[in-house]
Write an enzyme that holds these catalytic residues in place. Sequence first.
Site, PDB file in Angstrom:
ATOM      1  N   GLY A 125       0.835  -1.207   0.000  1.00 43.68           N
ATOM      2  CA  GLY A 125       0.000   0.000   0.000  1.00 43.68           C
ATOM      3  C   GLY A 125       0.863   1.248   0.000  1.00 43.68           C
ATOM      4  N   ALA A 126       1.813   1.284   0.930  1.00 46.68           N
ATOM      5  CA  ALA A 126       2.673   2.470   1.054  1.00 46.68           C
ATOM      6  C   ALA A 126       3.511   2.668  -0.211  1.00 46.68           C
ATOM      7  CB  ALA A 126       3.576   2.315   2.274  1.00 46.68           C
ATOM      8  N   GLY A 142       6.787  -7.132 -19.983  1.00 46.70           N
ATOM      9  CA  GLY A 142       5.843  -6.032 -20.053  1.00 46.70           C
ATOM     10  C   GLY A 142       4.543  -6.331 -19.336  1.00 46.70           C
ATOM     11  N   ASP A 166      17.046  -5.368  -8.642  1.00 50.05           N
ATOM     12  CA  ASP A 166      16.168  -5.713  -7.524  1.00 50.05           C
ATOM     13  C   ASP A 166      14.729  -5.427  -7.977  1.00 50.05           C
ATOM     14  OD1 ASP A 166      14.655  -5.823  -5.217  1.00 50.05           O
ATOM     15  OD2 ASP A 166      15.871  -4.405  -4.086  1.00 50.05           O
ATOM     16  N   ALA A 175       9.031  -3.961  -5.418  1.00 50.86           N
ATOM     17  CA  ALA A 175       8.186  -2.785  -5.705  1.00 50.86           C
ATOM     18  C   ALA A 175       8.007  -2.492  -7.196  1.00 50.86           C
ATOM     19  CB  ALA A 175       8.669  -1.529  -4.982  1.00 50.86           C
ATOM     20  N   ALA A 176       8.465  -3.410  -8.064  1.00 45.76           N
ATOM     21  CA  ALA A 176       8.245  -3.187  -9.501  1.00 45.76           C
ATOM     22  C   ALA A 176       6.740  -3.203  -9.786  1.00 45.76           C
ATOM     23  CB  ALA A 176       8.947  -4.258 -10.315  1.00 45.76           C
ATOM     24  N   GLY A 177       6.039  -4.190  -9.221  1.00 45.17           N
ATOM     25  CA  GLY A 177       4.590  -4.277  -9.406  1.00 45.17           C
ATOM     26  C   GLY A 177       3.879  -3.097  -8.753  1.00 45.17           C
ATOM     27  N   ASP A 178       4.330  -2.730  -7.565  1.00 46.28           N
ATOM     28  CA  ASP A 178       3.689  -1.609  -6.854  1.00 46.28           C
ATOM     29  C   ASP A 178       3.842  -0.309  -7.632  1.00 46.28           C
ATOM     30  OD1 ASP A 178       3.114  -3.340  -4.787  1.00 46.28           O
ATOM     31  OD2 ASP A 178       4.949  -2.880  -3.691  1.00 46.28           O
TER      32      ASP A 178
END
Length: 308
Positions: free
Chosen positions: A42-43, A227, A248, A251-254
């Site tokens: 979330g953050a 992609g 790393d 957080a790629a998806g976030d």
Amino acid sequence: MQKKVLVVGSLNMDLVTELDKMPNVGETVLGSELRYIPGGKGANQACAVGKLGGSVKMLGCIGDDEFGRIQKEALSKSNVDVTNLKITNGHNTGAALIYIDSEGNNSIIVIPGANMECDIEYLKQKDLLFQESDIILLQMEIPYDAIYYAISRAKELNKIVILNPAPAPKEIPDETFNMIDYLTPNETELLKMIRGTSLEQDSMKKAARQLIEKGTKNVIVTLGERGALFTNAEDAIIYPVRKVKAKDTTAAGDSFVGAFAVALAEGKSNKEAIEFANLVSSVVVTKKGAQSSIPERSVIDKLAQELL
Ligand code: RIB
């Protein structure tokens, strides 16, 4: 005018170490130094919206402790309105143990802590934020009943609902699917949601189509270095991402989801929003950490110019 985004979700302190390779069961391996980086799906998504120039408020829970204070300050510096976060006495701020291997892949264990106190009652107290926002962005690291309540309240108010089903639940109630405008699983999450065994057997487009048939308007499957696949009742299109050397993937998806929300808030089309989100996550994977890897908007605008 730019639409307003409300993120309802988790906040964690990430405890990160790097390894040559993930340990097998019963194996002890040495990690690099231990780093403390603000995270939580979330953050991270709220941070991405804020850093990329969106107008964003966050609802979620932290403990009355140092990790919570660091998280709140970090988000605030990233232009996220944190004034409505709940500080609980019952639990410590959520934490995540993250291992990164030499290929940049991660394994994550989340200890939810205060995130479990993000309940329906708290969300009801903050109803005004639902009313004044346009896009409601959720993930699945807070209690499920609170997530489903937030989605139904958002729909009652006619808002755009984006659900990032991470970590993937065993199932989502049938009636909730109808209320989701954008569902954004990665491949593993997609597979779990359709109860598939492998994506060779259940081809990805077919799998995403199953979620559309359940009532979700649009499904965007994030495919890492390949992609993203966009599917709705009419289309099934893969949008490739530029090639980079990943350090790393945390957080790629976030950041993809946060960037997508920003682009929608700016009135961009689905295609433009996915291309923007792909570009953002291609930068995120070249940097270490969760929120520490999310770029400012100026970085993305400059890169977009260079790639023209
Ligand atoms: O998606 C990455 C995030 O998952 C990490 O920041 C960790 O806190 C977990 O929530």
